[in-house]
Motif scaffolding. Structure first.
Motif, mmCIF file in Angstrom:
data_model
loop_
_atom_site.group_PDB
_atom_site.id
_atom_site.type_symbol
_atom_site.label_atom_id
_atom_site.label_comp_id
_atom_site.label_asym_id
_atom_site.label_seq_id
_atom_site.Cartn_x
_atom_site.Cartn_y
_atom_site.Cartn_z
ATOM 1 N N SER A 1 0.830 -1.202 0.000
ATOM 2 C CA SER A 1 0.000 0.000 0.000
ATOM 3 C C SER A 1 0.864 1.250 0.000
ATOM 4 O O SER A 1 0.617 2.200 -0.765
ATOM 5 C CB SER A 1 -0.935 -0.006 1.216
ATOM 6 N N LEU A 2 1.879 1.263 0.855
ATOM 7 C CA LEU A 2 2.760 2.432 0.935
ATOM 8 C C LEU A 2 3.479 2.666 -0.383
ATOM 9 O O LEU A 2 3.636 3.814 -0.822
ATOM 10 C CB LEU A 2 3.764 2.229 2.062
ATOM 11 N N ASN A 3 3.899 1.595 -1.039
ATOM 12 C CA ASN A 3 4.546 1.738 -2.343
ATOM 13 C C ASN A 3 3.624 2.447 -3.329
ATOM 14 O O ASN A 3 4.052 3.337 -4.073
ATOM 15 C CB ASN A 3 4.928 0.359 -2.884
ATOM 16 N N SER A 4 2.348 2.074 -3.319
ATOM 17 C CA SER A 4 1.401 2.699 -4.251
ATOM 18 C C SER A 4 1.177 4.169 -3.909
ATOM 19 O O SER A 4 1.014 5.000 -4.805
ATOM 20 C CB SER A 4 0.075 1.932 -4.248
ATOM 21 N N LEU A 5 1.170 4.495 -2.629
ATOM 22 C CA LEU A 5 1.002 5.896 -2.215
ATOM 23 C C LEU A 5 2.189 6.730 -2.682
ATOM 24 O O LEU A 5 2.017 7.826 -3.246
ATOM 25 C CB LEU A 5 0.864 5.959 -0.694
ATOM 26 N N VAL A 6 3.387 6.203 -2.454
ATOM 27 C CA VAL A 6 4.606 6.936 -2.801
ATOM 28 C C VAL A 6 4.693 7.163 -4.312
ATOM 29 O O VAL A 6 5.074 8.243 -4.771
ATOM 30 C CB VAL A 6 5.850 6.170 -2.295
ATOM 31 N N LYS A 7 4.320 6.166 -5.100
ATOM 32 C CA LYS A 7 4.403 6.273 -6.560
ATOM 33 C C LYS A 7 3.569 7.424 -7.116
ATOM 34 O O LYS A 7 3.917 8.024 -8.127
ATOM 35 C CB LYS A 7 3.926 4.970 -7.215
ATOM 36 N N ILE B 1 -4.772 -0.099 -2.042
ATOM 37 C CA ILE B 1 -3.873 0.353 -3.106
ATOM 38 C C ILE B 1 -4.314 1.753 -3.502
ATOM 39 O O ILE B 1 -5.507 1.982 -3.767
ATOM 40 C CB ILE B 1 -3.922 -0.585 -4.336
ATOM 41 N N ILE B 2 -3.378 2.682 -3.542
ATOM 42 C CA ILE B 2 -3.676 4.073 -3.895
ATOM 43 C C ILE B 2 -3.278 4.296 -5.346
ATOM 44 O O ILE B 2 -2.132 4.020 -5.731
ATOM 45 C CB ILE B 2 -2.925 5.058 -2.959
ATOM 46 N N ASN B 3 -4.199 4.799 -6.148
ATOM 47 C CA ASN B 3 -3.974 4.932 -7.589
ATOM 48 C C ASN B 3 -3.842 6.367 -8.076
ATOM 49 O O ASN B 3 -3.686 6.599 -9.281
ATOM 50 C CB ASN B 3 -5.119 4.259 -8.361
ATOM 51 N N GLU B 4 -3.932 7.313 -7.164
ATOM 52 C CA GLU B 4 -3.683 8.707 -7.535
ATOM 53 C C GLU B 4 -3.145 9.446 -6.317
ATOM 54 O O GLU B 4 -3.098 8.892 -5.224
ATOM 55 C CB GLU B 4 -4.928 9.380 -8.101
ATOM 56 N N ASP B 5 -2.753 10.667 -6.530
ATOM 57 C CA ASP B 5 -2.138 11.432 -5.455
ATOM 58 C C ASP B 5 -3.096 11.548 -4.267
ATOM 59 O O ASP B 5 -4.220 12.033 -4.414
ATOM 60 C CB ASP B 5 -1.765 12.825 -5.976
ATOM 61 N N ILE B 6 -2.661 11.084 -3.107
ATOM 62 C CA ILE B 6 -3.494 11.133 -1.905
ATOM 63 C C ILE B 6 -3.833 12.569 -1.532
ATOM 64 O O ILE B 6 -4.808 12.823 -0.809
ATOM 65 C CB ILE B 6 -2.795 10.394 -0.736
ATOM 66 N N ALA B 7 -3.069 13.527 -2.047
ATOM 67 C CA ALA B 7 -3.347 14.948 -1.793
ATOM 68 C C ALA B 7 -4.708 15.338 -2.351
ATOM 69 O O ALA B 7 -5.383 16.224 -1.811
ATOM 70 C CB ALA B 7 -2.253 15.821 -2.401
ATOM 71 N N ASN B 8 -5.139 14.696 -3.422
ATOM 72 C CA ASN B 8 -6.451 14.995 -4.001
ATOM 73 C C ASN B 8 -7.570 14.655 -3.023
ATOM 74 O O ASN B 8 -8.582 15.364 -2.951
ATOM 75 C CB ASN B 8 -6.643 14.223 -5.307
ATOM 76 N N LEU B 9 -7.388 13.585 -2.278
ATOM 77 C CA LEU B 9 -8.369 13.215 -1.259
ATOM 78 C C LEU B 9 -8.295 14.169 -0.078
ATOM 79 O O LEU B 9 -9.327 14.590 0.468
ATOM 80 C CB LEU B 9 -8.129 11.785 -0.792
ATOM 81 N N TYR B 10 -7.086 14.539 0.299
ATOM 82 C CA TYR B 10 -6.877 15.437 1.437
ATOM 83 C C TYR B 10 -7.549 16.791 1.217
ATOM 84 O O TYR B 10 -8.002 17.431 2.174
ATOM 85 C CB TYR B 10 -5.381 15.625 1.673
ATOM 86 N N GLU B 11 -7.643 17.227 -0.014
ATOM 87 C CA GLU B 11 -8.219 18.535 -0.320
ATOM 88 C C GLU B 11 -9.738 18.588 -0.160
ATOM 89 O O GLU B 11 -10.352 19.645 -0.303
ATOM 90 C CB GLU B 11 -7.840 18.939 -1.749
#
Length: 315
Positions: A20-26, A115-125
């Motif tokens: 999961s962390l790998n997908s977030l970082v990517k 699994i994160i498939n896009e920038d987690i910042a988009n969710l944070y906003e």
């Protein structure tokens, strides 16, 4: 601006968390700053090193050991069991994030089976307004009749508004202002509600009416009754049917594409290859075992529905 992201894990879940962390970082934007925390009580130094290796100049990996005194009110007793099967303290850690990290007015929590498939910042906003948190409706239970009955008759909630707690955008300031933890602890120790989904049920009940419903793409859960979301932002391998145990799970390829990029790939692949049909059948039966609580709790004079008749439990 720092984007705080929290996982809660036990040591045996490190390999899944690493994927999961790998997908977030990517998918993290190099222009943003991220701090990723792993809330835990038993991570080994070796596994901390494995996870810390994903860090970079703008992605900071940190570890926070949960003090037993913080969660002492949560006892190892059947009504607090995860999926009605076993007890794990880590599922409750997410409820304490706002109080443990007062420097953040807002934060993201995600389960490690994601699994994160896009920038987690988009969710944070996500703009939460006066809501206590943002989450997705739990799509994994919409075709499970016993769960629908449980939500309606035991929780006295609308199944279409019942959220999954695996992905949360937390309004940390509102949690603190409303003294969420104190209210949660009071309900927990006073009523000992027998829950199917433990922490998730408490979040749904306490925060009813103050939940922001996220786009379903942010908590896409494998479901044989529905078509896959074309561009899922976060995939959440909820319940028992994990891609590392079942080869035909919806969205499985996303997991394996990311797993191949970690040191745990061979171990994970061997785990899938060596998982027996008997073990898979046991996993399928775990769902029925979890749902068997509905028969008991619907008759409980101290269930959520009955207690709510005496007065509100919400903040």
């Amino acid at each position: 601006m720092t984007i705080p992201v929290f996982y809660s894990i036990s040591d045996d879940y490190t390999k899944y968390a690493a994927v999961s962390l790998n997908s977030l970082v990517k998918h993290a934007n190099s222009a943003n700053d991220y701090t990723v925390y792993f809330l835990n009580q038993d991570l080994t130094d070796e596994h901390k090193k494995d996870l810390a290796a994903f860090g970079s100049d703008n992605i900071h990996i940190k570890f926070y050991t949960i003090d037993e005194q913080v969660v002492e009110a949560i006892e190892d007793r059947p009504e607090n069991y995860l999926k009605a099967d076993f007890f794990t303290m880590s599922i409750f850690y997410r409820l304490y994030i706002p109080d443990l990290f007062p420097q953040y007015d807002k934060a993201i929590y995600i389960d490690a089976d994601t699994i994160i498939n896009e920038d987690i910042a988009n969710l944070y906003e996500t703009e939460l307004g006066n809501n206590l948190f943002g989450a997705c409706m739990d799509s994994s239970i919409q075709y499970v009749p016993k769960m629908i009955t449980y939500i309606k008759e035991v929780l006295a909630l609308d199944p279409k508004k019942y959220i999954n707690s695996g992905v949360l955008v937390l309004n940390c300031q509102a949690f603190r202002d409303e003294h969420f933890v104190a209210h949660f602890t009071d309900l927990l120790t006073k009523y000992h509600f027998d829950c199917i989904a433990t922490d998730q049920d408490y979040l749904n009940e306490i925060c009813e009416g103050r939940i922001f419903y996220l786009d379903p793409k942010w908590d896409a859960m494998p479901n044989e009754n529905t078509e896959a979301i074309a561009q899922p932002g976060i995939i959440h391998y909820n319940l028992f049917f994990k891609p590392w145990h079942f080869a035909d799970v919806q969205y499985a390829q996303y997991f394996w594409d990311n797993a191949k990029e970690t040191k745990f790939y061979a171990e994970l692949k061997a785990g899938l290859d060596n998982y027996t049909d008997k073990e898979r059948e046991q996993d399928r039966n775990k769902l029925n075992f979890m749902l068997s609580k509905e028969d008991k709790t619907i008759k409980d004079p101290q269930n959520w529905a009955q207690v709510k008749k005496q007065g509100p439990v919400t903040l």
